[in-house]
Write a protein that holds these residues in place. Structure first.
Motif, PDB file in Angstrom:
ATOM      1  N   ARG A 278       5.156  -4.389  -1.329  1.00 33.62           N
ATOM      2  CA  ARG A 278       4.404  -5.343  -1.374  1.00 33.62           C
ATOM      3  C   ARG A 278       5.048  -6.646  -1.665  1.00 33.62           C
ATOM      4  NH1 ARG A 278      -1.293  -4.739  -3.701  1.00 33.62           N
ATOM      5  NH2 ARG A 278      -0.888  -6.928  -3.812  1.00 33.62           N
ATOM      6  N   PRO A 279       4.537  -7.721  -1.206  1.00 28.42           N
ATOM      7  CA  PRO A 279       5.143  -9.008  -1.274  1.00 28.42           C
ATOM      8  C   PRO A 279       5.394  -9.309  -2.719  1.00 28.42           C
ATOM      9  CG  PRO A 279       2.822  -9.200  -0.071  1.00 28.42           C
ATOM     10  CD  PRO A 279       3.032  -7.857  -0.640  1.00 28.42           C
ATOM     11  N   GLU A 280       4.949  -8.804  -3.585  1.00 29.34           N
ATOM     12  CA  GLU A 280       5.132  -9.118  -5.151  1.00 29.34           C
ATOM     13  C   GLU A 280       6.230  -8.408  -5.469  1.00 29.34           C
ATOM     14  OE1 GLU A 280       2.227  -7.955  -4.105  1.00 29.34           O
ATOM     15  OE2 GLU A 280       0.581  -9.406  -4.469  1.00 29.34           O
ATOM     16  N   GLY A 281       6.884  -7.473  -4.763  1.00 32.61           N
ATOM     17  CA  GLY A 281       8.128  -6.851  -5.098  1.00 32.61           C
ATOM     18  C   GLY A 281       7.989  -5.639  -5.771  1.00 32.61           C
ATOM     19  N   TYR A 282       6.911  -4.927  -5.809  1.00 40.25           N
ATOM     20  CA  TYR A 282       6.963  -3.618  -6.705  1.00 40.25           C
ATOM     21  C   TYR A 282       6.484  -2.479  -5.706  1.00 40.25           C
ATOM     22  CZ  TYR A 282       1.797  -4.588  -6.981  1.00 40.25           C
ATOM     23  OH  TYR A 282       0.447  -5.095  -6.748  1.00 40.25           O
ATOM     24  N   VAL A 283       6.715  -1.345  -6.073  1.00 35.45           N
ATOM     25  CA  VAL A 283       6.659  -0.239  -5.092  1.00 35.45           C
ATOM     26  C   VAL A 283       5.219   0.339  -5.179  1.00 35.45           C
ATOM     27  CG1 VAL A 283       7.045   2.302  -5.066  1.00 35.45           C
ATOM     28  CG2 VAL A 283       8.882   0.712  -5.542  1.00 35.45           C
ATOM     29  N   VAL A 284       4.656   0.442  -3.758  1.00 32.25           N
ATOM     30  CA  VAL A 284       3.127   0.928  -3.715  1.00 32.25           C
ATOM     31  C   VAL A 284       3.075   2.586  -3.757  1.00 32.25           C
ATOM     32  CG1 VAL A 284       1.322   1.114  -2.173  1.00 32.25           C
ATOM     33  CG2 VAL A 284       2.716  -1.163  -2.571  1.00 32.25           C
ATOM     34  N   ARG A 285       2.128   2.995  -4.232  1.00 33.71           N
ATOM     35  CA  ARG A 285       2.044   4.634  -4.522  1.00 33.71           C
ATOM     36  C   ARG A 285       0.665   4.684  -3.850  1.00 33.71           C
ATOM     37  NH1 ARG A 285       5.234   3.521  -8.792  1.00 33.71           N
ATOM     38  NH2 ARG A 285       6.889   4.508  -8.958  1.00 33.71           N
ATOM     39  N   GLY A 286       0.266   5.393  -2.793  1.00 36.30           N
ATOM     40  CA  GLY A 286      -1.064   5.707  -2.545  1.00 36.30           C
ATOM     41  C   GLY A 286      -1.320   4.949  -1.274  1.00 36.30           C
ATOM     42  N   ARG A 287      -2.437   4.254  -1.175  1.00 33.12           N
ATOM     43  CA  ARG A 287      -3.065   3.458  -0.198  1.00 33.12           C
ATOM     44  C   ARG A 287      -2.873   1.868  -0.551  1.00 33.12           C
ATOM     45  NH1 ARG A 287      -8.194   1.930   1.489  1.00 33.12           N
ATOM     46  NH2 ARG A 287      -9.073   2.958  -0.552  1.00 33.12           N
ATOM     47  N   TYR A 288      -2.381   1.342   0.582  1.00 36.56           N
ATOM     48  CA  TYR A 288      -2.190  -0.234   0.378  1.00 36.56           C
ATOM     49  C   TYR A 288      -2.559  -0.681   1.630  1.00 36.56           C
ATOM     50  CZ  TYR A 288      -0.016  -4.997   0.441  1.00 36.56           C
ATOM     51  OH  TYR A 288      -0.105  -6.181   0.736  1.00 36.56           O
ATOM     52  N   THR A 289      -3.557  -1.868   1.632  1.00 37.73           N
ATOM     53  CA  THR A 289      -4.039  -2.473   2.581  1.00 37.73           C
ATOM     54  C   THR A 289      -3.474  -3.757   2.612  1.00 37.73           C
ATOM     55  OG1 THR A 289      -6.221  -1.283   2.562  1.00 37.73           O
ATOM     56  CG2 THR A 289      -6.286  -3.288   3.877  1.00 37.73           C
ATOM     57  N   ALA A 290      -2.716  -4.045   4.021  1.00 35.31           N
ATOM     58  CA  ALA A 290      -1.910  -5.347   4.216  1.00 35.31           C
ATOM     59  C   ALA A 290      -2.928  -6.457   4.658  1.00 35.31           C
ATOM     60  CB  ALA A 290      -0.895  -5.195   5.202  1.00 35.31           C
ATOM     61  N   PRO A 291      -2.620  -7.578   4.392  1.00 32.74           N
ATOM     62  CA  PRO A 291      -3.375  -8.987   4.838  1.00 32.74           C
ATOM     63  C   PRO A 291      -3.849  -8.583   6.357  1.00 32.74           C
ATOM     64  CG  PRO A 291      -1.549  -9.673   3.396  1.00 32.74           C
ATOM     65  CD  PRO A 291      -1.382  -8.230   3.616  1.00 32.74           C
ATOM     66  N   ASN A 292      -2.940  -7.995   7.219  1.00 37.90           N
ATOM     67  CA  ASN A 292      -3.366  -7.951   8.623  1.00 37.90           C
ATOM     68  C   ASN A 292      -4.079  -6.743   8.887  1.00 37.90           C
ATOM     69  OD1 ASN A 292      -1.613  -5.619   8.356  1.00 37.90           O
ATOM     70  ND2 ASN A 292      -0.271  -6.389  10.051  1.00 37.90           N
ATOM     71  N   GLY A 293      -4.762  -5.834   7.752  1.00 38.10           N
ATOM     72  CA  GLY A 293      -5.529  -4.959   8.012  1.00 38.10           C
ATOM     73  C   GLY A 293      -4.923  -3.435   8.034  1.00 38.10           C
ATOM     74  N   HIS A 294      -3.685  -3.542   8.266  1.00 38.36           N
ATOM     75  CA  HIS A 294      -3.070  -2.198   8.611  1.00 38.36           C
ATOM     76  C   HIS A 294      -2.943  -1.573   7.240  1.00 38.36           C
ATOM     77  CE1 HIS A 294      -1.240  -3.915  12.081  1.00 38.36           C
ATOM     78  NE2 HIS A 294      -1.446  -2.696  12.597  1.00 38.36           N
ATOM     79  N   VAL A 295      -3.124  -0.362   6.920  1.00 33.61           N
ATOM     80  CA  VAL A 295      -3.316   0.656   5.993  1.00 33.61           C
ATOM     81  C   VAL A 295      -1.922   1.403   5.703  1.00 33.61           C
ATOM     82  CG1 VAL A 295      -4.499   2.300   4.534  1.00 33.61           C
ATOM     83  CG2 VAL A 295      -5.683   0.614   5.839  1.00 33.61           C
ATOM     84  N   TYR A 296      -1.303   1.352   4.683  1.00 37.42           N
ATOM     85  CA  TYR A 296      -0.158   1.880   4.633  1.00 37.42           C
ATOM     86  C   TYR A 296      -0.360   3.096   3.593  1.00 37.42           C
ATOM     87  CZ  TYR A 296       2.188  -1.830   6.893  1.00 37.42           C
ATOM     88  OH  TYR A 296       2.566  -2.755   7.948  1.00 37.42           O
ATOM     89  N   LEU A 297       0.269   4.223   3.532  1.00 34.19           N
ATOM     90  CA  LEU A 297      -0.028   5.276   2.967  1.00 34.19           C
ATOM     91  C   LEU A 297       1.184   5.716   2.207  1.00 34.19           C
ATOM     92  CD1 LEU A 297      -2.295   7.319   5.042  1.00 34.19           C
ATOM     93  CD2 LEU A 297      -2.852   6.004   3.143  1.00 34.19           C
ATOM     94  N   ALA A 298       1.856   6.004   1.040  1.00 33.65           N
ATOM     95  CA  ALA A 298       2.876   6.117   0.547  1.00 33.65           C
ATOM     96  C   ALA A 298       2.739   7.469  -0.727  1.00 33.65           C
ATOM     97  CB  ALA A 298       3.592   5.011  -0.413  1.00 33.65           C
ATOM     98  N   ASN A 299       3.860   8.182  -0.688  1.00 32.13           N
ATOM     99  CA  ASN A 299       3.734   9.161  -1.663  1.00 32.13           C
ATOM    100  C   ASN A 299       3.852   8.631  -3.077  1.00 32.13           C
ATOM    101  OD1 ASN A 299       6.431   9.149  -2.264  1.00 32.13           O
ATOM    102  ND2 ASN A 299       6.996  10.882  -0.820  1.00 32.13           N
ATOM    103  N   ASN A 300       4.109   9.637  -4.082  1.00 28.50           N
ATOM    104  CA  ASN A 300       4.202   9.094  -5.781  1.00 28.50           C
ATOM    105  C   ASN A 300       5.353   8.417  -6.044  1.00 28.50           C
ATOM    106  OD1 ASN A 300       1.653   9.539  -6.521  1.00 28.50           O
ATOM    107  ND2 ASN A 300       2.161  11.586  -7.092  1.00 28.50           N
ATOM    108  N   GLU A 301       6.500   8.570  -5.009  1.00 30.92           N
ATOM    109  CA  GLU A 301       7.743   8.018  -5.022  1.00 30.92           C
ATOM    110  C   GLU A 301       7.965   6.739  -4.384  1.00 30.92           C
ATOM    111  OE1 GLU A 301      10.716  10.996  -3.840  1.00 30.92           O
ATOM    112  OE2 GLU A 301       9.971  12.276  -5.427  1.00 30.92           O
ATOM    113  N   GLY A 302       6.838   6.202  -3.859  1.00 32.12           N
ATOM    114  CA  GLY A 302       6.868   5.090  -3.016  1.00 32.12           C
ATOM    115  C   GLY A 302       7.261   5.061  -1.382  1.00 32.12           C
ATOM    116  N   ILE A 303       7.673   6.409  -1.195  1.00 37.26           N
ATOM    117  CA  ILE A 303       8.126   6.571   0.208  1.00 37.26           C
ATOM    118  C   ILE A 303       7.010   6.618   1.149  1.00 37.26           C
ATOM    119  CG2 ILE A 303       9.213   8.108   1.764  1.00 37.26           C
ATOM    120  CD1 ILE A 303      10.932   9.054  -0.653  1.00 37.26           C
TER     121      ILE A 303
END
Length: 97
Positions: free
Chosen positions: A1-26
Motif C-alpha cells: 500500500r502507498p502508506e507503507g504497510y503490508v496488505v493481507r487478504g484483498r486490496y483494491t488499488a485506485p486503478n481498480g485492480h484487485v490484489y490478493l495476498a496471503n497472511n504473510e503479505g505475499i
C-alpha cells in the motif's frame, strides 16, 4: 500500500485492480485461484501475470471470462457491463458475450 504497510487478504488499488495476498503479505501467483479467505465467500479469481492483480472486465487469459469490480470471476450468472451482456458457467467460462 502507498502508506507503507503490508496488505493481507484483498486490496483494491485506485486503478481498480484487485490484489490478493496471503497472511504473510505475499501476493498470490499468476493464474487461476479459488479462495474463500475473505467476506466474499468461495470465489474464483484470475490473477494477471503482468500486473499480479485481478483486472476488472473482459479477458481471454486462462479462458474467456469477466472479472467483476470486486476482483472475482463472474460465475453462474449474467451481468451487463459496458453495454455487453456476459453469461458465465460455474467455472467462470463465458458462454455468451
Amino acid at each position: 500500500r502507498p502508506e507503507g504497510y503490508v496488505v493481507r487478504g484483498r486490496y483494491t488499488a485506485p486503478n481498480g485492480h484487485v490484489y490478493l495476498a496471503n497472511n504473510e503479505g505475499i501476493l498470490e501467483g499468476a493464474g487461476w485461484l479459488v479462495s474463500g479467505d475473505d467476506e466474499q465467500g468461495v470465489q474464483r479469481y484470475y490473477i494477471e501475470e503482468a500486473t499480479h492483480a485481478c483486472a476488472p472486465g473482459y479477458s481471454t487469459n486462462g479462458w474467456p471470462h469477466h472479472t467483476t469490480e470486486a476482483g472475482y470471476v463472474l460465475r453462474n450468472a449474467s451481468v451487463a457491463y459496458g453495454g455487453t451482456l456476459y453469461v458465465a458457467d460455474n467455472d467462470g467460462r463465458l458462454i455468451s458475450t
